[in-house]
Design a protein around this motif. Sequence first.
Motif, mmCIF file in Angstrom:
data_model
loop_
_atom_site.group_PDB
_atom_site.id
_atom_site.type_symbol
_atom_site.label_atom_id
_atom_site.label_comp_id
_atom_site.label_asym_id
_atom_site.label_seq_id
_atom_site.Cartn_x
_atom_site.Cartn_y
_atom_site.Cartn_z
ATOM 1 N N UNK A 142 0.796 -1.241 0.000
ATOM 2 C CA UNK A 142 0.000 0.000 0.000
ATOM 3 C C UNK A 142 0.816 1.272 0.000
ATOM 4 N N UNK A 143 2.094 1.210 0.326
ATOM 5 C CA UNK A 143 2.916 2.418 0.285
ATOM 6 C C UNK A 143 2.881 3.200 1.571
ATOM 7 N N UNK A 144 2.641 4.504 1.467
ATOM 8 C CA UNK A 144 2.800 5.414 2.601
ATOM 9 C C UNK A 144 1.885 5.098 3.767
ATOM 10 N N UNK A 145 0.605 4.914 3.532
ATOM 11 C CA UNK A 145 -0.321 4.726 4.636
ATOM 12 C C UNK A 145 -0.657 6.050 5.299
ATOM 13 N N UNK A 146 -0.134 6.285 6.493
ATOM 14 C CA UNK A 146 -0.433 7.482 7.279
ATOM 15 C C UNK A 146 0.081 8.733 6.564
ATOM 16 N N UNK A 147 -0.810 9.654 6.259
ATOM 17 C CA UNK A 147 -0.414 10.852 5.549
ATOM 18 C C UNK A 147 0.510 11.760 6.335
ATOM 19 N N UNK A 148 0.498 11.661 7.663
ATOM 20 C CA UNK A 148 1.342 12.524 8.487
ATOM 21 C C UNK A 148 2.678 11.879 8.826
ATOM 22 N N UNK A 149 2.842 10.625 8.480
ATOM 23 C CA UNK A 149 4.071 9.935 8.831
ATOM 24 C C UNK A 149 5.199 10.246 7.861
ATOM 25 N N UNK A 150 6.413 9.956 8.291
ATOM 26 C CA UNK A 150 7.580 10.087 7.430
ATOM 27 C C UNK A 150 7.754 8.814 6.608
ATOM 28 N N UNK A 151 8.207 8.983 5.363
ATOM 29 C CA UNK A 151 8.628 7.847 4.558
ATOM 30 C C UNK A 151 10.064 8.083 4.102
ATOM 31 N N UNK A 152 10.838 7.009 4.073
ATOM 32 C CA UNK A 152 12.222 7.066 3.630
ATOM 33 C C UNK A 152 12.456 5.968 2.614
ATOM 34 N N UNK A 153 12.952 6.361 1.449
ATOM 35 C CA UNK A 153 13.472 5.396 0.471
ATOM 36 C C UNK A 153 14.979 5.456 0.568
ATOM 37 N N UNK A 154 15.572 4.346 0.980
ATOM 38 C CA UNK A 154 17.024 4.275 1.093
ATOM 39 C C UNK A 154 17.577 3.435 -0.056
ATOM 40 N N UNK A 155 18.257 4.103 -0.963
ATOM 41 C CA UNK A 155 18.816 3.433 -2.142
ATOM 42 C C UNK A 155 20.252 3.010 -1.871
ATOM 43 N N UNK A 156 20.572 1.789 -2.275
ATOM 44 C CA UNK A 156 21.954 1.330 -2.251
ATOM 45 C C UNK A 156 22.495 1.128 -3.658
ATOM 46 N N UNK A 157 21.634 1.321 -4.656
ATOM 47 C CA UNK A 157 21.987 0.937 -6.012
ATOM 48 C C UNK A 157 21.716 -0.550 -6.200
ATOM 49 N N UNK A 158 21.350 -0.943 -7.394
ATOM 50 C CA UNK A 158 21.057 -2.349 -7.671
ATOM 51 C C UNK A 158 21.362 -2.629 -9.127
#
Length: 323
Positions: A281-297
């Motif tokens: 579902x992705x983010x969920x809570x609109x007030x929460x923080x989301x972080x995408x941490x990329x390492x490269x792939x």
Amino acid sequence: MSGTSATNDGVLVLDRARTRAALDTRRVMEAVEAALIAIGRGEVSAPPRIAAHTPAGLLGAMPGWVPGLGLAAKLVTVTGDPARPGRSSHRGMVALFDEHDGRPLALMDAESLTAVRTAAAATHSAWALARPGARRFTVVGTGAQARAQIALLAELRPDAEVVVAGRDPLRAREAAALHPAAHVGDGIEAAVRRADVVFCCTGATSPVVRRAWLAPGTHVSSVGGSHGPELDADTVRDATLFAEWPGAAVSAPPAGAHELQRLSPGRPVALLGSVLSGDHPGRGDGAGLTVFKSTGHAALDVAAAHVAHAVARSAGWGTIVDL
């Protein structure tokens, strides 16, 4: 070494300029999305990145196969600049092979390819995980990856408000000039505090973004930090976490992310590709923080190399060699 027409059989060699020109933005976005979804569904073959370390940096090796996109391997050096702490260079090459018979198809510049495919993945994370209506973007960093991110935003969201924040005002102004609506922020903290989305694109060895600066509902895409964490532990603690692949949290650097090495047992890290496919579902809570941490792939290198090869062959660019 002599070259022949790019319509003949052989290995297509693209220099840096032709590699960058062949990375059509929208086609790369589509291919990277397909690769991320394939990772999320377990369809990709790509071992964790390995690296040989030197006093100056590392040489990483990243082979991968993505069904329908191809088979490729990247050799890339990540080298710090002792005269400019926090900055590093990425140089190397990507070799593309035919996924069916193993023939080498192309050899191309890794630096420009890596910058574009990383910006594409970071942008997909923003589109998928930021709150609806997000339009204030802060880019932290002024190097090659930050410039690639700003240039991509200029193509896809030329009307968005983009703030560039870095330690060097001159470099920040040069980077901001890549986007028609960008300007230089008054320091990193101030720029982060007013952002809906933060793209963190640095060579940091210690955090450059702090939890206290992030407003409720902010999305952070962290794609740098090869030598250490870009984000502080409080940001990681409070955010819903996303990554390209499961190994980002369970593999040691350089394969895994510095920020994700000490998560509490059972702490979930969702895959961005699962969000893009609709399986998460992705983010969920609109007030929460989301972080995408990329390492490269490696799958993202395959995706970008597939596009560059197709575009260059169609345009007749590059030199054909017999390898």
